[in-house]
Scaffold this motif. Structure first.
Motif, PDB file in Angstrom:
ATOM      1  N   PRO A 115       0.681  -1.282   0.008  1.00  0.00           N
ATOM      2  CA  PRO A 115       0.146  -0.023   0.054  1.00  0.00           C
ATOM      3  C   PRO A 115       0.921   1.433   0.027  1.00  0.00           C
ATOM      4  CG  PRO A 115      -0.702  -1.472   1.687  1.00  0.00           C
ATOM      5  CD  PRO A 115       0.583  -2.040   1.124  1.00  0.00           C
ATOM      6  N   GLY A 116       0.402   2.232  -0.753  1.00  0.00           N
ATOM      7  CA  GLY A 116       1.083   3.350  -0.780  1.00  0.00           C
ATOM      8  C   GLY A 116       1.851   3.971   0.436  1.00  0.00           C
ATOM      9  N   GLU A 117       0.819   4.210   1.478  1.00  0.00           N
ATOM     10  CA  GLU A 117       1.340   4.863   2.583  1.00  0.00           C
ATOM     11  C   GLU A 117       2.456   3.999   3.419  1.00  0.00           C
ATOM     12  OE1 GLU A 117      -0.340   6.586   6.638  1.00  0.00           O
ATOM     13  OE2 GLU A 117      -1.750   5.427   5.419  1.00  0.00           O
ATOM     14  N   VAL A 118       2.166   2.897   3.443  1.00  0.00           N
ATOM     15  CA  VAL A 118       3.171   1.917   3.861  1.00  0.00           C
ATOM     16  C   VAL A 118       4.645   2.240   3.203  1.00  0.00           C
ATOM     17  CG1 VAL A 118       3.867  -0.659   4.300  1.00  0.00           C
ATOM     18  CG2 VAL A 118       1.507   0.275   4.869  1.00  0.00           C
ATOM     19  N   CYS A 119       4.551   1.874   1.839  1.00  0.00           N
ATOM     20  CA  CYS A 119       5.620   1.937   1.268  1.00  0.00           C
ATOM     21  C   CYS A 119       6.416   3.503   1.290  1.00  0.00           C
ATOM     22  CB  CYS A 119       5.440   1.815  -0.323  1.00  0.00           C
ATOM     23  SG  CYS A 119       6.906   1.703  -1.347  1.00  0.00           S
ATOM     24  N   ARG A 120       5.739   4.519   1.391  1.00  0.00           N
ATOM     25  CA  ARG A 120       6.284   5.888   1.649  1.00  0.00           C
ATOM     26  C   ARG A 120       7.028   5.868   2.694  1.00  0.00           C
ATOM     27  NH1 ARG A 120       1.748   7.067  -1.201  1.00  0.00           N
ATOM     28  NH2 ARG A 120       0.745   7.411   0.503  1.00  0.00           N
ATOM     29  N   MET A 121       6.320   5.252   3.879  1.00  0.00           N
ATOM     30  CA  MET A 121       7.272   5.262   5.548  1.00  0.00           C
ATOM     31  C   MET A 121       8.356   4.539   5.387  1.00  0.00           C
ATOM     32  SD  MET A 121       4.203   5.255   8.171  1.00  0.00           S
ATOM     33  CE  MET A 121       2.812   4.338   7.625  1.00  0.00           C
ATOM     34  N   ARG A 135       1.462   1.699  11.858  1.00  0.00           N
ATOM     35  CA  ARG A 135       1.407   3.077  11.936  1.00  0.00           C
ATOM     36  C   ARG A 135       0.020   3.449  10.825  1.00  0.00           C
ATOM     37  NH1 ARG A 135       7.174   6.252  11.719  1.00  0.00           N
ATOM     38  NH2 ARG A 135       7.879   5.529  13.885  1.00  0.00           N
ATOM     39  N   ALA A 136       0.185   2.798   9.767  1.00  0.00           N
ATOM     40  CA  ALA A 136      -0.841   2.913   8.893  1.00  0.00           C
ATOM     41  C   ALA A 136      -2.098   2.527   9.370  1.00  0.00           C
ATOM     42  CB  ALA A 136      -0.626   2.390   7.490  1.00  0.00           C
ATOM     43  N   GLY A 137      -2.410   1.911  10.323  1.00  0.00           N
ATOM     44  CA  GLY A 137      -3.500   1.323  10.944  1.00  0.00           C
ATOM     45  C   GLY A 137      -4.150   0.091  10.246  1.00  0.00           C
ATOM     46  N   LEU A 138      -2.998  -0.808   9.781  1.00  0.00           N
ATOM     47  CA  LEU A 138      -3.513  -1.954   8.877  1.00  0.00           C
ATOM     48  C   LEU A 138      -3.476  -3.243   9.888  1.00  0.00           C
ATOM     49  CD1 LEU A 138      -1.602  -1.421   5.659  1.00  0.00           C
ATOM     50  CD2 LEU A 138      -4.046  -1.199   6.147  1.00  0.00           C
ATOM     51  N   SER A 139      -2.668  -2.900  11.075  1.00  0.00           N
ATOM     52  CA  SER A 139      -2.690  -4.159  11.968  1.00  0.00           C
ATOM     53  C   SER A 139      -2.267  -3.683  13.441  1.00  0.00           C
ATOM     54  CB  SER A 139      -1.324  -5.178  11.558  1.00  0.00           C
ATOM     55  OG  SER A 139      -1.251  -6.129  12.560  1.00  0.00           O
ATOM     56  N   GLU A 140      -2.839  -4.221  14.336  1.00  0.00           N
ATOM     57  CA  GLU A 140      -2.295  -3.849  15.607  1.00  0.00           C
ATOM     58  C   GLU A 140      -1.200  -4.374  16.135  1.00  0.00           C
ATOM     59  OE1 GLU A 140      -4.477  -1.966  18.167  1.00  0.00           O
ATOM     60  OE2 GLU A 140      -5.687  -1.587  16.379  1.00  0.00           O
TER      61      GLU A 140
END
Length: 186
Positions: A115-121, A135-140
């Protein structure tokens, strides 16, 4: 190739990596009795490698560090590699290196776009993949790589992290057995 009582040392304490190596070796013809161990072996690269060379170097280092003087040292390293034409410009792939005490035998597995946000980080260096997913909220979980991995999350469990790594190990085994059967590695 017929081998007896072979020690296979995986350069990580991550259970997914050990599972992937066991599955690939056991599914590959020509190996006799195998014993598998996990060895904490540092990658010597960034926590989240970016680029093919850094990813492969991490796998080399893990394999060399795991090698115990007999059998094989196996290193697995996942990293982001640049791929033109993708939305983010990068894909995640896993490299595997098997060190036999003389040579490195390399393979890579399939790749997928994060996912774009994950990749950017990850690419901007603000965090490694596990933390970026959190941080992207995809997993606890802050250690999803020790669970199903982001591939398990994105595929709804259809592909686990161990499943995803087996092809990389298998390709390294192809290189190992091809060399053992008279192939040349420059």
């Amino acid at each position: 190739m017929s081998l007896e009582d072979v020690r296979v040392a995986v350069g990580s304490v991550n259970p997914n990596k050990l599972d992937a190596v066991k599955r690939a070796f056991k599914g590959f013809a020509g190996f006799g009795s195998l014993s598998f161990v996990s060895v904490a072996s540092p990658s010597g690269v960034s926590d989240q490698p970016v680029g093919y060379e850094e990813t492969l170097s991490g796998a080399d280092n893990r394999a060399l560090g795991a090698y115990g003087g007999n059998g094989y040292g196996v290193g697995l390293e996942s990293g982001l590699v640049p791929v033109a034409g993708t939305d983010t410009g990068f894909m995640n792939l896993t490299a595997c290196v098997i060190y036999d005490g003389k040579r490195f035998h390399r393979g890579v597995g399939p790749a997928f776009e994060l996912p774009g946000e994950v990749c950017r980080m990850v690419v901007d260096g603000s965090c490694e993949l596990d933390e970026a997913v959190h941080r992207a909220g995809l997993s606890e979980s802050r250690r999803i790589g020790y669970a199903e991995g982001i591939i398990g999350l994105l595929s709804g469990g259809a592909v686990t992290r161990a499943d995803y790594m087996v092809p990389a190990v298998t390709m390294a085994l192809v290189a190992l057995t091809a060399y053992g059967k008279g192939g040349s590695h420059a």
